[in-house]
Design a protein around this motif. Structure first.
Motif, mmCIF file in Angstrom:
data_model
loop_
_atom_site.group_PDB
_atom_site.id
_atom_site.type_symbol
_atom_site.label_atom_id
_atom_site.label_comp_id
_atom_site.label_asym_id
_atom_site.label_seq_id
_atom_site.Cartn_x
_atom_site.Cartn_y
_atom_site.Cartn_z
ATOM 1 N N TRP A 144 25.959 8.643 -20.467
ATOM 2 C CA TRP A 144 24.703 9.078 -19.845
ATOM 3 C C TRP A 144 24.655 8.687 -18.372
ATOM 4 O O TRP A 144 24.305 9.481 -17.510
ATOM 5 C CB TRP A 144 23.533 8.486 -20.621
ATOM 6 C CG TRP A 144 22.178 8.906 -20.153
ATOM 7 C CD1 TRP A 144 21.812 10.149 -19.701
ATOM 8 C CD2 TRP A 144 21.014 8.102 -20.090
ATOM 9 N NE1 TRP A 144 20.470 10.151 -19.381
ATOM 10 C CE2 TRP A 144 19.955 8.907 -19.614
ATOM 11 C CE3 TRP A 144 20.749 6.786 -20.416
ATOM 12 C CZ2 TRP A 144 18.666 8.422 -19.436
ATOM 13 C CZ3 TRP A 144 19.455 6.306 -20.246
ATOM 14 C CH2 TRP A 144 18.444 7.126 -19.757
ATOM 15 N N MET A 145 25.022 7.442 -18.071
ATOM 16 C CA MET A 145 25.000 6.983 -16.677
ATOM 17 C C MET A 145 26.000 7.784 -15.820
ATOM 18 O O MET A 145 25.697 8.144 -14.679
ATOM 19 C CB MET A 145 25.325 5.491 -16.585
ATOM 20 C CG MET A 145 24.248 4.580 -17.139
ATOM 21 S SD MET A 145 22.704 4.771 -16.247
ATOM 22 C CE MET A 145 21.624 5.222 -17.576
ATOM 23 N N LEU A 146 27.171 8.056 -16.354
ATOM 24 C CA LEU A 146 28.143 8.859 -15.612
ATOM 25 C C LEU A 146 27.653 10.300 -15.415
ATOM 26 O O LEU A 146 27.863 10.902 -14.365
ATOM 27 C CB LEU A 146 29.505 8.849 -16.308
ATOM 28 C CG LEU A 146 30.300 7.546 -16.174
ATOM 29 C CD1 LEU A 146 31.507 7.562 -17.105
ATOM 30 C CD2 LEU A 146 30.729 7.329 -14.742
ATOM 31 N N TRP A 174 29.179 12.882 -12.785
ATOM 32 C CA TRP A 174 30.520 13.011 -13.365
ATOM 33 C C TRP A 174 30.516 13.708 -14.714
ATOM 34 O O TRP A 174 31.509 13.721 -15.424
ATOM 35 C CB TRP A 174 31.174 11.634 -13.484
ATOM 36 C CG TRP A 174 31.510 11.077 -12.158
ATOM 37 C CD1 TRP A 174 30.890 10.032 -11.529
ATOM 38 C CD2 TRP A 174 32.507 11.540 -11.255
ATOM 39 N NE1 TRP A 174 31.450 9.831 -10.299
ATOM 40 C CE2 TRP A 174 32.452 10.733 -10.099
ATOM 41 C CE3 TRP A 174 33.448 12.565 -11.297
ATOM 42 C CZ2 TRP A 174 33.298 10.922 -9.013
ATOM 43 C CZ3 TRP A 174 34.284 12.750 -10.210
ATOM 44 C CH2 TRP A 174 34.209 11.934 -9.095
ATOM 45 N N GLY A 175 29.386 14.317 -15.064
ATOM 46 C CA GLY A 175 29.302 15.129 -16.276
ATOM 47 C C GLY A 175 29.275 16.596 -15.894
ATOM 48 O O GLY A 175 29.815 16.988 -14.864
ATOM 49 N N LYS A 176 28.631 17.413 -16.712
ATOM 50 C CA LYS A 176 28.499 18.828 -16.374
ATOM 51 C C LYS A 176 27.173 19.332 -16.898
ATOM 52 O O LYS A 176 26.652 18.819 -17.872
ATOM 53 C CB LYS A 176 29.655 19.641 -16.910
ATOM 54 C CG LYS A 176 29.644 19.897 -18.400
ATOM 55 C CD LYS A 176 30.766 20.828 -18.780
ATOM 56 C CE LYS A 176 30.343 21.913 -19.656
ATOM 57 N NZ LYS A 176 29.963 23.139 -19.460
ATOM 58 N N PRO A 177 26.620 20.354 -16.265
ATOM 59 C CA PRO A 177 25.393 20.941 -16.783
ATOM 60 C C PRO A 177 25.680 21.769 -18.026
ATOM 61 O O PRO A 177 26.824 22.096 -18.325
ATOM 62 C CB PRO A 177 24.909 21.826 -15.634
ATOM 63 C CG PRO A 177 26.136 22.150 -14.865
ATOM 64 C CD PRO A 177 27.050 20.972 -15.018
ATOM 65 N N THR A 178 24.633 22.111 -18.734
ATOM 66 C CA THR A 178 24.764 22.949 -19.910
ATOM 67 C C THR A 178 25.235 24.340 -19.499
ATOM 68 O O THR A 178 24.827 24.846 -18.470
ATOM 69 C CB THR A 178 23.407 23.057 -20.625
ATOM 70 O OG1 THR A 178 22.957 21.746 -20.931
ATOM 71 C CG2 THR A 178 23.512 23.854 -21.900
ATOM 72 N N GLY A 179 26.100 24.918 -20.293
ATOM 73 C CA GLY A 179 26.562 26.277 -20.029
ATOM 74 C C GLY A 179 27.836 26.312 -19.217
ATOM 75 O O GLY A 179 28.358 25.292 -18.785
ATOM 76 N N PRO A 180 28.351 27.513 -19.013
ATOM 77 C CA PRO A 180 29.613 27.663 -18.282
ATOM 78 C C PRO A 180 29.462 27.360 -16.794
ATOM 79 O O PRO A 180 28.396 27.545 -16.217
ATOM 80 C CB PRO A 180 30.004 29.116 -18.512
ATOM 81 C CG PRO A 180 28.735 29.805 -18.859
ATOM 82 C CD PRO A 180 27.853 28.790 -19.510
#
Length: 120
Positions: free
Chosen positions: A58-60, A65-71
């Motif tokens: 969650w913090m990353l 460093w994550g990605k949003p929902t969807g392509p």
């Protein structure tokens, strides 16, 4: 049949995802070892490590460093690309809403976000 990387979908390989998966694997291993060894202490340690995996991921994600929902666009598929749009929150993202960065789907359509750029 598609080979990984040849299809039209972003598989979501991100720093947040891989780090969380690595920590969670250790947590599940501790839980399994605790079950085999009949040790409540090892099972509790595994649950604590699983909680750490959740918080770390969650913090990353909130750090970009994550990605949003969807392509995502193909230019952002590399795992080293930070998502700078997370500062305002992703549309319909539970993690962003829990952090107080919630953006409704309608707000996102009203204000399009520019694509994130790779950090050097």
């Amino acid at each position: 049949m598609f080979i990984h990387g040849d299809d039209d979908y972003d598989m979501g390989h991100t720093v947040a995802g891989w780090t969380g998966m690595g920590i969670a694997t250790l947590g599940f291993g501790l839980c399994g070892l605790g079950a085999v060894a009949v040790s409540g202490l090892l099972v509790l340690a595994g649950v604590a490590v699983l909680s750490l995996a959740l918080l770390t991921t969650w913090m990353l994600h909130l750090a970009g460093w994550g990605k949003p929902t969807g392509p995502r666009p193909v230019s952002q598929w590399d795992w080293r690309v930070r998502d700078l749009s997370v500062r305002d929150g992703h549309p319909d993202c539970l993690g962003c809403r829990l952090a107080g960065r919630g953006v409704t789907h309608q707000q996102a359509e009203d204000h399009p976000v520019e694509p994130a750029l790779a950090d050097a």
